[in-house]
Design a protein around this motif. Structure first.
Motif, PDB file in Angstrom:
ATOM      1  N   PHE A  25       0.825  -1.202   0.000  1.00 21.03           N
ATOM      2  CA  PHE A  25       0.000   0.000   0.000  1.00 21.03           C
ATOM      3  C   PHE A  25       0.862   1.256   0.000  1.00 21.03           C
ATOM      4  O   PHE A  25       0.616   2.193  -0.770  1.00 21.03           O
ATOM      5  N   ALA A  26       1.899   1.271   0.846  1.00 18.67           N
ATOM      6  CA  ALA A  26       2.797   2.426   0.886  1.00 18.67           C
ATOM      7  C   ALA A  26       3.531   2.584  -0.443  1.00 18.67           C
ATOM      8  O   ALA A  26       3.695   3.707  -0.947  1.00 18.67           O
ATOM      9  N   GLY A  27       3.963   1.458  -1.013  1.00 14.91           N
ATOM     10  CA  GLY A  27       4.631   1.522  -2.305  1.00 14.91           C
ATOM     11  C   GLY A  27       3.730   2.055  -3.398  1.00 14.91           C
ATOM     12  O   GLY A  27       4.171   2.809  -4.271  1.00 14.91           O
ATOM     13  N   THR A  28       2.461   1.681  -3.342  1.00 19.75           N
ATOM     14  CA  THR A  28       1.503   2.178  -4.329  1.00 19.75           C
ATOM     15  C   THR A  28       1.316   3.681  -4.200  1.00 19.75           C
ATOM     16  O   THR A  28       1.276   4.408  -5.210  1.00 19.75           O
ATOM     17  N   LEU A  29       1.214   4.177  -2.954  1.00 19.98           N
ATOM     18  CA  LEU A  29       1.062   5.615  -2.745  1.00 19.98           C
ATOM     19  C   LEU A  29       2.276   6.380  -3.267  1.00 19.98           C
ATOM     20  O   LEU A  29       2.130   7.420  -3.934  1.00 19.98           O
ATOM     21  N   PHE A  30       3.475   5.875  -2.969  1.00 17.31           N
ATOM     22  CA  PHE A  30       4.676   6.542  -3.449  1.00 17.31           C
ATOM     23  C   PHE A  30       4.756   6.483  -4.974  1.00 17.31           C
ATOM     24  O   PHE A  30       5.205   7.443  -5.618  1.00 17.31           O
ATOM     25  N   ALA A  31       4.345   5.373  -5.560  1.00 15.30           N
ATOM     26  CA  ALA A  31       4.349   5.269  -7.021  1.00 15.30           C
ATOM     27  C   ALA A  31       3.406   6.297  -7.639  1.00 15.30           C
ATOM     28  O   ALA A  31       3.726   6.919  -8.657  1.00 15.30           O
ATOM     29  N   VAL A  32       2.245   6.481  -7.018  1.00 20.86           N
ATOM     30  CA  VAL A  32       1.290   7.476  -7.512  1.00 20.86           C
ATOM     31  C   VAL A  32       1.876   8.880  -7.413  1.00 20.86           C
ATOM     32  O   VAL A  32       1.744   9.691  -8.342  1.00 20.86           O
ATOM     33  N   ILE A  57       9.803  16.305  -4.655  1.00 23.03           N
ATOM     34  CA  ILE A  57       8.955  15.733  -3.613  1.00 23.03           C
ATOM     35  C   ILE A  57       9.485  16.099  -2.229  1.00 23.03           C
ATOM     36  O   ILE A  57       8.732  16.508  -1.340  1.00 23.03           O
ATOM     37  N   ARG A  58      10.788  15.978  -2.029  1.00 20.11           N
ATOM     38  CA  ARG A  58      11.383  16.299  -0.720  1.00 20.11           C
ATOM     39  C   ARG A  58      11.211  17.776  -0.387  1.00 20.11           C
ATOM     40  O   ARG A  58      11.056  18.126   0.780  1.00 20.11           O
ATOM     41  N   HIS A  59      11.256  18.623  -1.412  1.00 18.80           N
ATOM     42  CA  HIS A  59      11.165  20.062  -1.162  1.00 18.80           C
ATOM     43  C   HIS A  59       9.820  20.445  -0.567  1.00 18.80           C
ATOM     44  O   HIS A  59       9.741  21.348   0.264  1.00 18.80           O
ATOM     45  N   ASP A  60       8.758  19.785  -0.986  1.00 14.19           N
ATOM     46  CA  ASP A  60       7.435  20.096  -0.425  1.00 14.19           C
ATOM     47  C   ASP A  60       6.582  18.830  -0.415  1.00 14.19           C
ATOM     48  O   ASP A  60       5.601  18.716  -1.160  1.00 14.19           O
ATOM     49  N   PHE A  61       6.977  17.880   0.419  1.00 15.33           N
ATOM     50  CA  PHE A  61       6.183  16.659   0.522  1.00 15.33           C
ATOM     51  C   PHE A  61       4.841  16.940   1.184  1.00 15.33           C
ATOM     52  O   PHE A  61       3.842  16.279   0.885  1.00 15.33           O
ATOM     53  N   GLY A  62       4.810  17.927   2.086  1.00 13.96           N
ATOM     54  CA  GLY A  62       3.561  18.248   2.765  1.00 13.96           C
ATOM     55  C   GLY A  62       2.465  18.660   1.799  1.00 13.96           C
ATOM     56  O   GLY A  62       1.304  18.249   1.939  1.00 13.96           O
ATOM     57  N   GLY A  63       2.827  19.476   0.812  1.00 13.72           N
ATOM     58  CA  GLY A  63       1.835  19.892  -0.178  1.00 13.72           C
ATOM     59  C   GLY A  63       1.310  18.722  -0.985  1.00 13.72           C
ATOM     60  O   GLY A  63       0.108  18.610  -1.241  1.00 13.72           O
ATOM     61  N   LEU A  64       2.221  17.826  -1.382  1.00 16.27           N
ATOM     62  CA  LEU A  64       1.792  16.633  -2.117  1.00 16.27           C
ATOM     63  C   LEU A  64       0.933  15.728  -1.257  1.00 16.27           C
ATOM     64  O   LEU A  64      -0.027  15.121  -1.741  1.00 16.27           O
ATOM     65  N   ALA A  65       1.270  15.633   0.029  1.00 13.06           N
ATOM     66  CA  ALA A  65       0.479  14.797   0.934  1.00 13.06           C
ATOM     67  C   ALA A  65      -0.944  15.326   1.047  1.00 13.06           C
ATOM     68  O   ALA A  65      -1.904  14.546   1.089  1.00 13.06           O
ATOM     69  N   ARG A  66      -1.099  16.659   1.079  1.00 11.39           N
ATOM     70  CA  ARG A  66      -2.451  17.236   1.137  1.00 11.39           C
ATOM     71  C   ARG A  66      -3.223  16.927  -0.142  1.00 11.39           C
ATOM     72  O   ARG A  66      -4.406  16.578  -0.097  1.00 11.39           O
ATOM     73  N   ILE A  67      -2.550  17.032  -1.277  1.00  5.04           N
ATOM     74  CA  ILE A  67      -3.212  16.732  -2.548  1.00  5.04           C
ATOM     75  C   ILE A  67      -3.602  15.264  -2.602  1.00  5.04           C
ATOM     76  O   ILE A  67      -4.718  14.917  -3.000  1.00  5.04           O
ATOM     77  N   LEU A  68      -2.685  14.385  -2.165  1.00  4.06           N
ATOM     78  CA  LEU A  68      -2.974  12.950  -2.181  1.00  4.06           C
ATOM     79  C   LEU A  68      -4.128  12.625  -1.243  1.00  4.06           C
ATOM     80  O   LEU A  68      -5.020  11.834  -1.584  1.00  4.06           O
ATOM     81  N   LEU A 110      -7.673  11.027  -2.370  1.00  4.80           N
ATOM     82  CA  LEU A 110      -8.244   9.784  -1.815  1.00  4.80           C
ATOM     83  C   LEU A 110      -9.659  10.021  -1.291  1.00  4.80           C
ATOM     84  O   LEU A 110     -10.555   9.191  -1.484  1.00  4.80           O
ATOM     85  N   LEU A 111      -9.864  11.170  -0.628  1.00  4.16           N
ATOM     86  CA  LEU A 111     -11.194  11.493  -0.120  1.00  4.16           C
ATOM     87  C   LEU A 111     -12.186  11.652  -1.269  1.00  4.16           C
ATOM     88  O   LEU A 111     -13.325  11.140  -1.196  1.00  4.16           O
ATOM     89  N   LEU A 112     -11.762  12.323  -2.334  1.00  5.86           N
ATOM     90  CA  LEU A 112     -12.652  12.485  -3.488  1.00  5.86           C
ATOM     91  C   LEU A 112     -12.991  11.135  -4.111  1.00  5.86           C
ATOM     92  O   LEU A 112     -14.138  10.904  -4.515  1.00  5.86           O
ATOM     93  N   TRP A 113     -11.999  10.236  -4.193  1.00  9.15           N
ATOM     94  CA  TRP A 113     -12.258   8.920  -4.771  1.00  9.15           C
ATOM     95  C   TRP A 113     -13.224   8.126  -3.908  1.00  9.15           C
ATOM     96  O   TRP A 113     -14.085   7.400  -4.432  1.00  9.15           O
ATOM     97  N   VAL A 114     -13.089   8.256  -2.585  1.00  7.22           N
ATOM     98  CA  VAL A 114     -14.012   7.558  -1.685  1.00  7.22           C
ATOM     99  C   VAL A 114     -15.435   8.080  -1.878  1.00  7.22           C
ATOM    100  O   VAL A 114     -16.398   7.301  -1.989  1.00  7.22           O
TER     101      VAL A 114
END
Length: 298
Positions: free
Chosen positions: A132-139, A168-179, A183-187
């Motif tokens: 699951f973690a690998g899939t998220l990172f791949a996305v 990604i390292r420069h602003d992982f927080g922003g990507l995490a919010r988008i991800l 996920l919420l939209l997909w649910v």
């Protein structure tokens, strides 16, 4: 760093003239295998590229306009990048299936039944988390790679994993919010699709029962054969309706995510980018800060 990526994306979508019709057309195009998604990705990530360049414009008026001549290549490259990035989680899933299959086989032959089941049960749980973690990172890698490809207009920049990882390292927080929002939209989209699909199926069942009552009470084969095409047509129409609804929600979510990624990428000062192998502005600033003995800016 910008906040409110999805609110900005939604404002851009709803303020585009005829936005619902454009998403509906994209949804119908997306029903075409492979080619349809090439067009969908090419159109939406072309629009995301614009805002990454800090160019604010509504959704392009024509789906097949291809104003920059990159619609089809951009969409095709997006699919390639997605497939390449998903290879790792696919390999992990294959290994997981092989290992759990071997464990079940050993248990079936009685080789330490209880201990084997416990061990492989725990191992399967841990491996599921890894997959699951690998899939998220791949996305995440695919998303940033597709943005880089869209900006340069070539496939190679979208597969520069070192550059992608630096962003990604420069602003992982922003990507995490988008991800997280994605996920919420997909649910939510999945819930809506399930509810509407069940409603359509129940409505179709009711119509079929009402229409089938005269057929059930007849002994004439001609009546049965005459009613069969109508019932089959009803099933096809309901299936198409469910497919179109699912596609419309999928395209809407992709439009939101791609536009949000465009806003996220904008922070990297895209107009100042040079060659695909050259350092990006934030990397230059970090190198200058380190040379001066200062803390690199974030």
């Amino acid at each position: 760093m910008q906040t409110g990526y999805f609110s900005a994306a939604w404002n851009d979508i709803k303020n585009s003239p005829g936005w619902f019709g454009k998403l509906a057309v994209l949804s119908l195009v997306g029903l075409i295998p492979v080619f349809g998604w090439i067009v969908v990705f090419g159109y939406l990530f072309g629009w995301a590229r614009d805002v990454a360049w800090n160019v604010h414009a509504p959704m392009p008026a024509r789906i097949f306009g291809n104003e920059d001549g990159k619609l089809y290549s951009r969409g095709f490259f997006a699919l390639v990048i997605g497939l390449v990035c998903m290879l790792i989680p696919w390999v992990l899933e294959f290994v997981w299936a092989m290992v759990t299959g071997i464990g079940a086989n050993w248990s079936g032959y009685g080789y330490g039944y209880g201990g084997t089941l416990a061990f492989f049960g725990l191992f399967s749980l841990l491996f599921s988390v890894v997959v699951f973690a690998g899939t998220l990172f791949a996305v995440v890698f695919a998303a940033v790679g597709i943005m880089r490809m869209s900006i340069y207009g070539r496939l190679a920049p979208g597969l520069q994993f070192g550059k992608i990882w630096a962003m990604i390292r420069h602003d992982f927080g922003g990507l995490a919010r988008i991800l997280g929002m994605a996920l919420l939209l997909w649910v939510v989209a999945g819930f809506v699709i399930s509810v509407v699909t069940i409603g359509i199926m129940l409505a179709g069942l009711a119509i079929g029962l009402v229409a089938g009552i005269p057929v059930v009470h007849t002994d004439s084969p001609a009546v049965l054969f005459a009613a069969l095409p109508g019932l089959l047509a009803l099933i096809v129409v309901l299936a198409v309706a469910c497919g179109v609804l699912s596609m419309m929600l999928s395209v809407f979510v992709l439009a939101m995510v791609s536009r949000a990624l465009g806003y996220w990428t904008r922070q990297f000062e895209v107009p100042a980018w040079r060659g695909q192998d050259d350092p990006m502005p934030f990397e230059i600033e970090a190198a200058q800060a380190r040379a001066a003995g200062q803390q690199p800016p974030r």
